[in-house]
Design a protein around this motif. Sequence first.
Motif, PDB file in Angstrom:
ATOM      1  N   LEU A 146     -10.146  -9.315  82.204  1.00  2.00           N
ATOM      2  CA  LEU A 146     -11.592  -9.288  82.002  1.00  2.00           C
ATOM      3  C   LEU A 146     -12.040  -7.858  81.747  1.00  2.00           C
ATOM      4  O   LEU A 146     -11.638  -6.937  82.461  1.00  2.00           O
ATOM      5  CB  LEU A 146     -12.299  -9.837  83.253  1.00  2.00           C
ATOM      6  N   ILE A 147     -12.871  -7.674  80.735  1.00  2.00           N
ATOM      7  CA  ILE A 147     -13.476  -6.369  80.460  1.00  2.00           C
ATOM      8  C   ILE A 147     -14.987  -6.508  80.597  1.00  2.00           C
ATOM      9  O   ILE A 147     -15.589  -7.441  80.043  1.00  2.00           O
ATOM     10  CB  ILE A 147     -13.109  -5.860  79.056  1.00  2.00           C
ATOM     11  N   ILE A 148     -15.595  -5.604  81.337  1.00  2.00           N
ATOM     12  CA  ILE A 148     -17.029  -5.658  81.596  1.00  2.00           C
ATOM     13  C   ILE A 148     -17.705  -4.396  81.083  1.00  2.00           C
ATOM     14  O   ILE A 148     -17.264  -3.285  81.369  1.00  2.00           O
ATOM     15  CB  ILE A 148     -17.320  -5.807  83.108  1.00  2.00           C
ATOM     16  N   TYR A 149     -18.774  -4.579  80.309  1.00  2.00           N
ATOM     17  CA  TYR A 149     -19.679  -3.497  79.952  1.00  2.00           C
ATOM     18  C   TYR A 149     -20.926  -3.689  80.829  1.00  2.00           C
ATOM     19  O   TYR A 149     -21.765  -4.525  80.526  1.00  2.00           O
ATOM     20  CB  TYR A 149     -20.128  -3.597  78.494  1.00  2.00           C
ATOM     21  N   GLY A 150     -21.067  -2.978  81.926  1.00  2.00           N
ATOM     22  CA  GLY A 150     -22.253  -3.146  82.748  1.00  2.00           C
ATOM     23  C   GLY A 150     -22.024  -2.754  84.193  1.00  2.00           C
ATOM     24  O   GLY A 150     -21.025  -3.145  84.802  1.00  2.00           O
ATOM     25  N   ARG A 151     -22.952  -1.973  84.772  1.00  2.00           N
ATOM     26  CA  ARG A 151     -22.772  -1.407  86.109  1.00  2.00           C
ATOM     27  C   ARG A 151     -22.908  -2.441  87.221  1.00  2.00           C
ATOM     28  O   ARG A 151     -22.006  -2.599  88.047  1.00  2.00           O
ATOM     29  CB  ARG A 151     -23.768  -0.267  86.322  1.00  2.00           C
TER      30      ARG A 151
END
Length: 322
Positions: free
Chosen positions: A4-9
């Motif tokens: 899983l790759i997440i863009y977001g804090r």
Amino acid sequence: MAPLIIYGRMASEHAKSIGLDFALAGRSENKLKDFACRLEVPYYTFDLNEREILDSILDNTLVVLNCAGPYIRTAKTLMEACIRTKTHYLDISAEIATYQQAQQYDSDAQKVGVMLLPGCGGSVAMLGCLAAHVADQIEYPKTVDIALHVAGAMSRGSAISASNMKSGCLQLVDGNLVEQEPTQTANFDFDDGNGNVISFPVTLPDLLTISKSSGIANIRTFAYASSLSFPTGDLDLLADGPTAEEREATPYHAVVVVYSDDGFSKKAVLHTVNGYSFTYLASVEAARRVLENETKPGFQTPVLVFGKDILRAIPKTEIRDF
């Protein structure tokens, strides 16, 4: 390579707290490195225009959760990359153009078994589940009026996304997006002790997603902001989002009225946490389920993939029927 790759804090912090295996992604090396070190997760820094680098990272990734708005700058490129690399795409966009883009890529995504799930958090998950709850109680639902009670301040990303919405005020009539007069307000009781309040028509992506989930071809979306005024000045100077204390003090509410073709109507109200909290909770829950192979190929909605009861995963959330 992380699955899983997440863009977001906020989504990343929550994903870490529940033990998901993921990596961070973003544009700024300095910010990303410090954040990744604190969470003790790997990270990738790249420009979305670097196609070869992007594809090499996604090649061994199962899911991308895109929380990097405005989505007019990120969604199209990431959807295309996910289709090329057979990676499921999720985001939290409130921009209707993102969903129109997913519609255009629906057949391409189906051919390679990729799911495009914009709006896995935010109003699309929230209002979609509420509308499905009521529509399921009516034999022949024909029309939906749905309103969101927004409370608290806007983040930098939300403000920029809102400023990029150039589609005007729209409604869905017989399955077609058509102009709606901004002056055509409606009164809604959000069951919060304030009685009926005037809500203004807005263009929400739920016009498309509720129709896709339910088959209902006539939908109007409204918003009531109790403590929100659109920020002025340099939007880039706004905060990343409200603090935990601010979110706790400003829960969200929503109301839906569904009409049958013979004029019968049914109403329900949703009470839940602040929208920013709902968004990271719902989007990470969606990512977790996709990692467990709860997927359907092509352009989808949270209701079609997970069912309306995904709301049970969000704390302090209840639906009241009227």
